[in-house]
Design a protein around this motif. Structure first.
Motif, mmCIF file in Angstrom:
data_model
loop_
_atom_site.group_PDB
_atom_site.id
_atom_site.type_symbol
_atom_site.label_atom_id
_atom_site.label_comp_id
_atom_site.label_asym_id
_atom_site.label_seq_id
_atom_site.Cartn_x
_atom_site.Cartn_y
_atom_site.Cartn_z
ATOM 1 N N LEU A 25 0.824 -1.213 0.000
ATOM 2 C CA LEU A 25 0.000 0.000 0.000
ATOM 3 C C LEU A 25 0.857 1.263 0.000
ATOM 4 C CD1 LEU A 25 -2.838 -0.925 2.512
ATOM 5 C CD2 LEU A 25 -3.132 -0.307 0.102
ATOM 6 N N ARG A 26 1.827 1.343 0.895
ATOM 7 C CA ARG A 26 2.640 2.554 1.027
ATOM 8 C C ARG A 26 3.490 2.825 -0.199
ATOM 9 N NH1 ARG A 26 5.532 3.300 6.681
ATOM 10 N NH2 ARG A 26 6.170 5.149 5.555
ATOM 11 N N ASP A 27 3.888 1.759 -0.883
ATOM 12 C CA ASP A 27 4.698 1.940 -2.082
ATOM 13 C C ASP A 27 3.847 2.166 -3.324
ATOM 14 O OD1 ASP A 27 6.978 1.649 -0.594
ATOM 15 O OD2 ASP A 27 7.408 -0.389 -1.251
ATOM 16 N N GLY A 28 2.527 2.175 -3.146
ATOM 17 C CA GLY A 28 1.646 2.384 -4.285
ATOM 18 C C GLY A 28 1.677 1.235 -5.268
ATOM 19 N N LEU A 29 1.917 0.024 -4.767
ATOM 20 C CA LEU A 29 2.053 -1.133 -5.643
ATOM 21 C C LEU A 29 0.724 -1.796 -5.970
ATOM 22 C CD1 LEU A 29 5.238 -2.657 -4.038
ATOM 23 C CD2 LEU A 29 5.067 -1.195 -6.054
ATOM 24 N N LEU A 30 -0.315 -1.356 -5.340
ATOM 25 C CA LEU A 30 -1.633 -1.890 -5.645
ATOM 26 C C LEU A 30 -2.387 -0.848 -6.442
ATOM 27 C CD1 LEU A 30 -2.531 -3.433 -2.186
ATOM 28 C CD2 LEU A 30 -1.742 -4.621 -4.209
ATOM 29 N N GLN A 127 6.513 -5.850 -10.153
ATOM 30 C CA GLN A 127 5.895 -4.749 -10.883
ATOM 31 C C GLN A 127 6.963 -3.824 -11.451
ATOM 32 O OE1 GLN A 127 2.682 -2.789 -8.846
ATOM 33 N NE2 GLN A 127 1.998 -4.692 -7.912
ATOM 34 N N ARG A 128 6.599 -3.116 -12.497
ATOM 35 C CA ARG A 128 7.544 -2.197 -13.149
ATOM 36 C C ARG A 128 8.131 -1.175 -12.183
ATOM 37 N NH1 ARG A 128 7.230 -3.196 -18.401
ATOM 38 N NH2 ARG A 128 5.296 -4.032 -19.224
ATOM 39 N N THR A 129 7.335 -0.743 -11.225
ATOM 40 C CA THR A 129 7.768 0.319 -10.314
ATOM 41 C C THR A 129 8.658 -0.177 -9.171
ATOM 42 O OG1 THR A 129 5.740 0.061 -9.040
ATOM 43 C CG2 THR A 129 5.741 1.731 -10.792
ATOM 44 N N MET A 130 8.851 -1.471 -9.038
ATOM 45 C CA MET A 130 9.656 -2.028 -7.945
ATOM 46 C C MET A 130 11.141 -2.006 -8.300
ATOM 47 S SD MET A 130 7.390 -5.329 -6.854
ATOM 48 C CE MET A 130 5.903 -5.192 -5.885
ATOM 49 N N ARG A 131 11.649 -0.850 -8.612
ATOM 50 C CA ARG A 131 13.018 -0.738 -9.117
ATOM 51 C C ARG A 131 14.092 -1.160 -8.117
ATOM 52 N NH1 ARG A 131 10.082 3.376 -11.254
ATOM 53 N NH2 ARG A 131 9.800 3.252 -13.515
ATOM 54 N N THR A 132 13.867 -0.874 -6.852
ATOM 55 C CA THR A 132 14.839 -1.303 -5.839
ATOM 56 C C THR A 132 14.923 -2.823 -5.813
ATOM 57 O OG1 THR A 132 14.431 0.666 -4.518
ATOM 58 C CG2 THR A 132 15.433 -1.202 -3.387
ATOM 59 N N ALA A 133 13.778 -3.492 -5.881
ATOM 60 C CA ALA A 133 13.764 -4.957 -5.916
ATOM 61 C C ALA A 133 14.449 -5.467 -7.179
ATOM 62 C CB ALA A 133 12.332 -5.476 -5.828
ATOM 63 N N HIS A 134 14.216 -4.809 -8.318
ATOM 64 C CA HIS A 134 14.857 -5.230 -9.575
ATOM 65 C C HIS A 134 16.374 -5.235 -9.412
ATOM 66 C CE1 HIS A 134 11.185 -3.482 -11.949
ATOM 67 N NE2 HIS A 134 10.835 -4.458 -11.129
ATOM 68 N N ARG A 135 16.908 -4.204 -8.757
ATOM 69 C CA ARG A 135 18.362 -4.135 -8.567
ATOM 70 C C ARG A 135 18.862 -5.299 -7.708
ATOM 71 N NH1 ARG A 135 17.046 1.342 -8.491
ATOM 72 N NH2 ARG A 135 17.025 1.473 -6.220
ATOM 73 N N THR A 160 0.373 -5.599 -15.679
ATOM 74 C CA THR A 160 1.285 -6.593 -16.237
ATOM 75 C C THR A 160 2.490 -6.734 -15.316
ATOM 76 O OG1 THR A 160 0.582 -6.168 -18.492
ATOM 77 C CG2 THR A 160 2.754 -7.170 -18.209
ATOM 78 N N LEU A 161 2.787 -7.962 -14.927
ATOM 79 C CA LEU A 161 3.903 -8.242 -14.034
ATOM 80 C C LEU A 161 5.112 -8.696 -14.846
ATOM 81 C CD1 LEU A 161 2.004 -10.139 -11.207
ATOM 82 C CD2 LEU A 161 2.660 -7.725 -11.284
ATOM 83 N N LEU A 162 6.272 -8.205 -14.456
ATOM 84 C CA LEU A 162 7.529 -8.580 -15.093
ATOM 85 C C LEU A 162 8.032 -9.869 -14.459
ATOM 86 C CD1 LEU A 162 9.339 -5.114 -15.033
ATOM 87 C CD2 LEU A 162 7.715 -6.008 -16.722
ATOM 88 N N THR A 163 8.669 -10.698 -15.244
ATOM 89 C CA THR A 163 9.212 -11.949 -14.736
ATOM 90 C C THR A 163 10.734 -11.894 -14.751
ATOM 91 O OG1 THR A 163 7.310 -13.198 -15.535
ATOM 92 C CG2 THR A 163 9.320 -14.458 -15.116
ATOM 93 N N TYR A 164 11.315 -12.364 -13.658
ATOM 94 C CA TYR A 164 12.757 -12.542 -13.548
ATOM 95 C C TYR A 164 13.014 -14.021 -13.289
ATOM 96 C CZ TYR A 164 14.132 -7.618 -13.236
ATOM 97 O OH TYR A 164 14.397 -6.306 -13.511
ATOM 98 N N ALA A 165 14.115 -14.542 -13.828
ATOM 99 C CA ALA A 165 14.454 -15.951 -13.665
ATOM 100 C C ALA A 165 15.938 -16.100 -13.347
ATOM 101 C CB ALA A 165 14.118 -16.724 -14.933
#
Length: 168
Positions: A25-30, A127-135, A160-165
């Protein structure tokens, strides 16, 4: 590392559910609000723990965050194929961010996947906006798998959710 990663205990389910819900909620991910159905899923740690392994990061008996590890073929699988484990619902309390908690939780999942016989990879959605997690994912060797991107609610292109493997 001044915190411990371990399996969540039933007495921690409520607090971890709230940490997870508030992180989203706080990160605006929903794309929703406090009444959204997915918040119920985020808060239902007992349900996740019955079907997968829920890990927590703790310091001095205080919860810092958690993650759900779904072994290969587990019932909580969203995108994992045969021979893949899945990481779901990674969340770190806002007060604990920037301390390596998220990375330690992901590392713990990768270690568990390596211990699962026949597990050749780990996948996750973000999610696209989760840039810290992507790093974090990229630093740990995960690679984008755009051909596996997906939408949990068809018709909502904003979800749309991004997939990492990661190949083990």
């Amino acid at each position: 590392m001044d915190f411990l990663i371990r399996r969540a205990g039933p007495e921690e389910y409520g607090a971890l559910g709230e940490i997870t819900a508030q992180a989203y909620l706080r990160d605006g991910l929903l794309a929703f609000d406090e009444d959204d159905w997915y918040l119920g899923e985020l808060r239902d740690v007992a349900g996740r723990a019955a079907a997968a392994e829920v890990l927590v990061a703790v310091r001095d008996a205080g919860l810092l965050g958690g993650v759900t590890f779904v072994p290969s073929g587990g019932p909580m699988t969203d995108i994992a194929g045969p021979g893949e484990a899945e990481i779901r619902m990674l969340a770190v309390d806002h007060a604990a961010r920037g301390q390596g908690v998220g990375e330690a939780l992901v590392r713990a999942c990768v270690e568990r996947a390596r211990a699962v016989e026949g597990c050749a990879g780990v996948v996750l959605s973000t999610q696209r906006t989760m840039r810290t997690a992507h790093r974090i994912y990229e630093r740990l060797g995960f690679e984008r798998a755009p051909e596996r991107d997906w939408n949990p609610l068809p018709g909502r292109s904003d979800l749309t959710l991004l997939t990492y493997a990661l190949t083990l």
